[in-house]
Design an enzyme around this catalytic site. Sequence first.
Site, PDB file in Angstrom:
ATOM      1  N   HIS A 118      32.353  38.278  22.724  1.00 24.81           N
ATOM      2  CA  HIS A 118      32.299  39.814  22.842  1.00 24.81           C
ATOM      3  C   HIS A 118      32.766  40.261  21.623  1.00 24.81           C
ATOM      4  O   HIS A 118      33.242  39.643  20.691  1.00 24.81           O
ATOM      5  CB  HIS A 118      33.008  39.971  24.057  1.00 24.81           C
ATOM      6  CG  HIS A 118      34.580  39.755  23.983  1.00 24.81           C
ATOM      7  ND1 HIS A 118      35.086  38.667  24.841  1.00 24.81           N
ATOM      8  CD2 HIS A 118      35.491  40.066  23.353  1.00 24.81           C
ATOM      9  CE1 HIS A 118      36.281  38.644  24.572  1.00 24.81           C
ATOM     10  NE2 HIS A 118      36.788  39.439  23.823  1.00 24.81           N
TER      11      HIS A 118
HETATM   12  C1  T46 Z   1      39.679  38.600  22.845  1.00 23.28           C
HETATM   13  C2  T46 Z   1      39.898  37.320  22.666  1.00 23.28           C
HETATM   14  C3  T46 Z   1      40.281  37.107  21.468  1.00 23.28           C
HETATM   15  C4  T46 Z   1      43.909  40.458  31.628  1.00 23.28           C
HETATM   16  O1  T46 Z   1      43.829  40.743  32.683  1.00 23.28           O
HETATM   17  N1  T46 Z   1      44.429  41.152  30.658  1.00 23.28           N
HETATM   18  C5  T46 Z   1      44.355  40.877  29.245  1.00 23.28           C
HETATM   19  O2  T46 Z   1      45.002  41.361  28.439  1.00 23.28           O
HETATM   20  C6  T46 Z   1      43.249  40.006  28.747  1.00 23.28           C
HETATM   21  C7  T46 Z   1      43.185  39.720  27.458  1.00 23.28           C
HETATM   22  C8  T46 Z   1      42.826  39.340  29.827  1.00 23.28           C
HETATM   23  N2  T46 Z   1      42.909  39.661  31.164  1.00 23.28           N
HETATM   24  C9  T46 Z   1      42.129  38.937  32.306  1.00 23.28           C
HETATM   25  C10 T46 Z   1      40.614  39.023  32.304  1.00 23.28           C
HETATM   26  C11 T46 Z   1      40.024  37.778  32.639  1.00 23.28           C
HETATM   27  O3  T46 Z   1      39.926  37.839  34.185  1.00 23.28           O
HETATM   28  O4  T46 Z   1      42.127  37.486  31.930  1.00 23.28           O
HETATM   29  C12 T46 Z   1      40.862  36.801  32.110  1.00 23.28           C
HETATM   30  C13 T46 Z   1      40.499  36.240  30.946  1.00 23.28           C
HETATM   31  O5  T46 Z   1      40.199  37.038  29.641  1.00 23.28           O
HETATM   32  P1  T46 Z   1      38.663  36.941  28.858  1.00 23.28           P
HETATM   33  O6  T46 Z   1      37.770  36.305  29.536  1.00 23.28           O
HETATM   34  O7  T46 Z   1      38.534  38.171  28.444  1.00 23.28           O
HETATM   35  O8  T46 Z   1      39.621  36.016  27.595  1.00 23.28           O
HETATM   36  P2  T46 Z   1      38.702  35.541  26.344  1.00 23.28           P
HETATM   37  O9  T46 Z   1      39.692  34.447  25.853  1.00 23.28           O
HETATM   38  O10 T46 Z   1      37.309  35.312  26.368  1.00 23.28           O
HETATM   39  O11 T46 Z   1      39.083  36.651  25.394  1.00 23.28           O
HETATM   40  C14 T46 Z   1      40.412  37.245  25.068  1.00 23.28           C
HETATM   41  C15 T46 Z   1      40.403  38.873  25.063  1.00 23.28           C
HETATM   42  O12 T46 Z   1      40.143  39.157  26.154  1.00 23.28           O
HETATM   43  C16 T46 Z   1      39.527  39.455  23.979  1.00 23.28           C
HETATM   44  O13 T46 Z   1      40.153  40.818  23.964  1.00 23.28           O
HETATM   45  O14 T46 Z   1      39.368  39.593  21.911  1.00 23.28           O
HETATM   46  O15 T46 Z   1      40.825  36.929  23.798  1.00 23.28           O
END
Ligand code: T46
Length: 139
Positions: free
Chosen positions: A49
Amino acid sequence: MQVIKYMFQPHGDERGQLIALEEFNDIPFRIKRVYYMYDTVAGVVRGKHAHKSLEQILVCIHGTCKIRLDNGREKKVVQLEKPYEGLYVANNMWREMYDFSPDAVLMVLASDVYDEKDYIRDYDEFLKRVKENGDNDEN
Ligand code: T46
């Protein structure tokens, strides 16, 4: 595309190393959130993303991982393998994190709190957005 990798200053002595990160001194923005990922399953690709306005610094504080950055015109892969390296990831930058070592802990310093509305999760929408924003060599 300019890749900005910070080399933080370790405050080492005979006891070992310590790194301190201060907003506006070591990190170019106000740090509103810190999160980290660990126990990443082998073969997984995270991220996939971009963000509309969020800026972040990624630090692999243990182990190694790779980050693919894509500004819509160019892609670059950066390996993070030292706890004193910090990769700056600007807004409007597609990112993918992969090849995590089993012991990897990827810590992220973010310029804002979590906001799902700031995410661009569709790659075509991302390309359209960066095209509309015009060429910006800063990203
Ligand atoms: C990015 C890359 C480097 C939260 O509740 N709070 C938070 O601050 C974050 C980051 C995530 N979450 C929850 C949302 C999802 O249910 O944790 C779960 C996993 O998050 P996500 O699928 O977005 O994780 P990544 O590793 O794909 O991405 C993350 C960050 O979301 C994003 O901003 O730049 O790491």
